[in-house]
Design an enzyme around this catalytic site. Structure first.
Site, PDB file in Angstrom:
ATOM      1  N   ASP A  48     -27.221 -29.034 -61.705  1.00 51.83           N
ATOM      2  CA  ASP A  48     -26.284 -29.541 -60.709  1.00 51.83           C
ATOM      3  C   ASP A  48     -25.520 -30.700 -61.348  1.00 51.83           C
ATOM      4  O   ASP A  48     -26.022 -31.343 -62.277  1.00 51.83           O
ATOM      5  CB  ASP A  48     -27.024 -30.032 -59.458  1.00 51.83           C
ATOM      6  CG  ASP A  48     -26.131 -30.048 -58.222  1.00 51.83           C
ATOM      7  OD1 ASP A  48     -26.212 -29.117 -57.404  1.00 51.83           O
ATOM      8  OD2 ASP A  48     -25.318 -30.993 -58.102  1.00 51.83           O
ATOM      9  N   VAL A  77     -19.963 -27.888 -64.628  1.00 53.75           N
ATOM     10  CA  VAL A  77     -19.476 -26.590 -65.113  1.00 53.75           C
ATOM     11  C   VAL A  77     -18.041 -26.645 -65.619  1.00 53.75           C
ATOM     12  O   VAL A  77     -17.537 -25.659 -66.154  1.00 53.75           O
ATOM     13  CB  VAL A  77     -19.617 -25.497 -64.027  1.00 53.75           C
ATOM     14  CG1 VAL A  77     -21.072 -25.279 -63.668  1.00 53.75           C
ATOM     15  CG2 VAL A  77     -18.769 -25.822 -62.796  1.00 53.75           C
ATOM     16  N   TYR A 168      -9.030 -22.587 -52.545  1.00 50.63           N
ATOM     17  CA  TYR A 168     -10.384 -22.030 -52.558  1.00 50.63           C
ATOM     18  C   TYR A 168     -10.345 -20.501 -52.504  1.00 50.63           C
ATOM     19  O   TYR A 168     -11.090 -19.823 -53.222  1.00 50.63           O
ATOM     20  CB  TYR A 168     -11.158 -22.593 -51.365  1.00 50.63           C
ATOM     21  CG  TYR A 168     -12.633 -22.270 -51.349  1.00 50.63           C
ATOM     22  CD1 TYR A 168     -13.483 -22.785 -52.318  1.00 50.63           C
ATOM     23  CD2 TYR A 168     -13.179 -21.486 -50.340  1.00 50.63           C
ATOM     24  CE1 TYR A 168     -14.842 -22.505 -52.287  1.00 50.63           C
ATOM     25  CE2 TYR A 168     -14.531 -21.204 -50.307  1.00 50.63           C
ATOM     26  CZ  TYR A 168     -15.363 -21.714 -51.279  1.00 50.63           C
ATOM     27  OH  TYR A 168     -16.708 -21.435 -51.243  1.00 50.63           O
TER      28      TYR A 168
END
Length: 260
Positions: A48, A77, A168
């Site tokens: 995370d 990420v 999104y």
């Protein structure tokens, strides 16, 4: 409103498999997936971007499942270096990678007419590019071992329009397309890639970025009159990670009770 069903116990579907899960700290889909995989017999590496929450999640899982079956590493990420380090640690700690669950994503609500480039870019970089980086890193390791499963987390918003969600929705539609194309490439070396597409799974982060009025409206659209529990989505992820879905690749499975 139909109440949620009883929690489903583990059935050993992932016994001795090694699973890497991004965005797995806290009470959302990633955290529920980590717990479900451990209950199904897997060894799990969680990651995370939020280091403190990750440490708390690791401590809780170690207390319940033991220190030998779970490990953690902070990972942003958007960083290729950190993604590479995550998968290197999985090989170093557990010797192989059987399953990668790419769950990291970033949402928010903003009309396109008012959206600055940096907001668009950040959602796309975490949600789509981050999934690509993790998929690529997993594929490179799985290709060498000739097996593996990747499960990406998409969203029904990748199919269905919703105001304020153009960034999104574009990212999640991209995750779906990435899943389908990469699956065709990976089939030749024994790797399956699928995605889940949840409609509404309630967790604390969603509450922070979504208004109460919108959550009520989205909940009313669900056929059961309720949102999904994160573990209900995790159940489908476990199915896709297991041998029960051995003939499935390039599929996007909707985890939704939305009315037709």
């Amino acid at each position: 409103m139909t109440p949620p069903p009883a929690y489903v116990p583990g059935h050993g579907l992932l016994t001795d498999r090694v699973v890497v899960i991004t965005a797995a700290a806290g009470a959302g889909i990633g955290g529920a997936t980590a717990r479900r995989c451990l209950e199904e017999g897997a060894r799990v590496l969680i990651s995370d971007a939020h280091e403190r929450r990750l440490g708390q999640s690791l401590a809780e899982l170690e207390k319940e499942f033991g220190t030998g079956r779970v490990a953690a590493l902070p990972c942003d990420v958007t960083s290729e270096e950190q993604v590479r380090a995550l998968y290197d640690l999985a090989l170093e700690r557990f010797g192989r990678i059987d399953v990668a669950v790419n769950n990291a994503g970033l949402g928010g609500t903003a009309d396109l007419v008012d959206m600055p480039d940096d907001q668009w870019d950040r959602v796309l970089d975490i949600t789509l590019n981050g999934t690509m980086r993790c998929t690529r890193a997993a594929l490179r390791r799985m290709r060498d071992q000739g097996s593996g499963v990747i499960v990406n987390n998409a969203s029904v918003i990748g199919w269905r329009a919703q105001k304020g969600q153009s960034h999104y929705a574009a990212a999640k539609a991209g995750v779906m397309a990435l899943t389908r194309c990469a699956a065709l490439e990976a089939a030749g070396f024994g790797v399956r890639i699928n995605a889940v597409s949840p409609s509404l799974a309630m967790h604390p982060h969603l509450v922070k970025v979504t208004s109460e009025e919108l959550l009520e409206e989205l909940t009313r659209r669900e056929a059961f009159g309720r949102y999904a529990e994160p573990w209900e989505v995790a159940n489908v992820i476990v199915f896709l990670a297991s041998d029960y879905s051995s003939y499935m690749t390039g599929e996007v499975v909707s985890v939704s009770s939305q009315k037709a």
